[in-house]
Enzyme design. Structure first.
Site, short mmCIF file in Angstrom:
data_model
loop_
_atom_site.label_atom_id
_atom_site.label_comp_id
_atom_site.label_asym_id
_atom_site.label_seq_id
_atom_site.Cartn_x
_atom_site.Cartn_y
_atom_site.Cartn_z
N SER A 10 89.77 43.31 106.85
CA SER A 10 89.04 43.85 105.82
C SER A 10 87.88 44.56 106.61
O SER A 10 87.47 44.39 107.89
CB SER A 10 88.38 42.81 104.95
OG SER A 10 87.03 43.22 104.54
N LYS B 33 85.41 37.57 108.97
CA LYS B 33 86.23 38.68 109.10
C LYS B 33 85.93 39.46 110.59
O LYS B 33 86.67 40.13 111.17
CB LYS B 33 85.85 39.58 108.12
CG LYS B 33 86.53 39.19 106.74
CD LYS B 33 87.95 38.87 106.88
CE LYS B 33 88.84 38.56 105.71
NZ LYS B 33 90.41 38.41 105.59
N TYR C 153 81.54 35.60 104.36
CA TYR C 153 82.75 36.40 104.53
C TYR C 153 82.63 37.15 105.64
O TYR C 153 83.66 37.41 106.35
CB TYR C 153 82.74 37.04 103.20
CG TYR C 153 84.17 37.97 103.13
CD1 TYR C 153 85.32 37.36 102.97
CD2 TYR C 153 84.22 39.26 103.07
CE1 TYR C 153 86.45 38.01 102.77
CE2 TYR C 153 85.32 40.15 102.76
CZ TYR C 153 86.51 39.26 102.82
OH TYR C 153 87.63 40.02 102.59
#
Length: 272
Positions: A142, A159, A155
């Site tokens: 991502s 990532k 998040y």
């Protein structure tokens, strides 16, 4: 890795979104598939769609569980005898400010988004190296692994770690003369249900939504609605495998943003 037909691909998070698109794209290439997810119904649907083109096996797998990933790998090499493309694709999203995320939130986010990648590497890569054939590992990172934004800290932490794991893996493979290659797939907004990740949150990790989390989830959902189709991401991933490309951005504008961020960091400031 130029030829995919007749080879074996493993895709985690295959019940929907990018995972399903990867499975269908690999099926169109004539690959045998092992598909994994925690979503029984979605996984069966993907298998039914992909199975029109090729042989498909499925395995319910929680990638945050080392034993479950080991079982997946054992079955792959036991029944299919080889793995040529490994897609550590399973991922979940939860937003909210860094100071409002509890231990349960980070346990879930890091369990899937980081440990899912690490378990995949640990269980599959040594056996892929031992095959002494061409092979490729695609880790779905991502753009959150490159950039951070307000309300997505938990998040982004995972990532960024997934990107570091991908880069370290690629460097280790090159240093040891391996024939395996790595792609860090960094999509931006894609038309998936990533904003609805709570549907797969384990019952043992309860959560009480906070206002900042709800706001972040809604923003992620709106972004996904404006995003590209998962099939476009899958097409780019196959192209990256053919070209042995490490960093795969789904929008060329991200390259300019990455340069601008680096320049801002070098001044000692916080990127916007």
């Amino acid at each position: 890795m130029r030829e995919l037909s007749g080879k074996v691909a493993v895709v985690t998070g295959a019940a929907s979104g990018i995972g399903r698109a990867l499975a269908l794209r690999f099926a169109a290439e004539g690959m045998t598939l092992m598909l994994a997810d925690v979503d029984h119904g979605g996984l069966a649907r993907t298998a039914a769609l992909a199975g029109r083109e090729t042989r498909v096996l499925t395995q319910i797998t929680d990638v945050s569980d080392a034993w479950a990933v080991r079982h997946l790998a054992n079955r792959c090499f036991g029944e299919l005898r080889a793995v040529h493309v490994l897609c550590n694709n399973a991922g979940v999203f939860q937003g909210g400010h860094m100071w409002t995320r509890g231990e349960e939130d980070f346990a879930w986010l890091l369990g899937v988004n980081v440990w899912g990648v690490l378990h995949g590497i640990r269980e599959f890569v040594p056996r892929m190296i031992a095959q002494d054939t061409e092979g490729h590992i695609v880790n779905t990172v991502s753009v959150a692994g490159l950039f951070t934004s307000p309300g997505t800290g938990g998040y982004a932490v995972g990532k960024h770690a997934a990107l570091a794991a991908s880069l370290s893996l690629a460097q280790d493979l090159a240093a040891t003369g391996s024939r395996l290659r790595v792609t860090a797939l960094c999509p931006g907004a894609v038309r998936t249900r990533i904003a609805e990740s709570d549907r797969s949150r384990p019952a043992g990790l309860p959560a009480t939504p906070t206002p900042d989390e709800v706001d972040s989830r809604e923003r992620a959902g709106r972004a996904a609605e404006r995003g590209i189709e998962p099939s476009e991401v899958a097409d780019l991933a196959v192209k990256a495998i053919h070209e042995e490309r490490f960093l795969l951005l789904t929008d060329p504008r991200y390259a300019d943003r990455l340069r601008a961020q680096t320049e801002t960091l070098l001044t000692g400031d916080v990127p916007p």
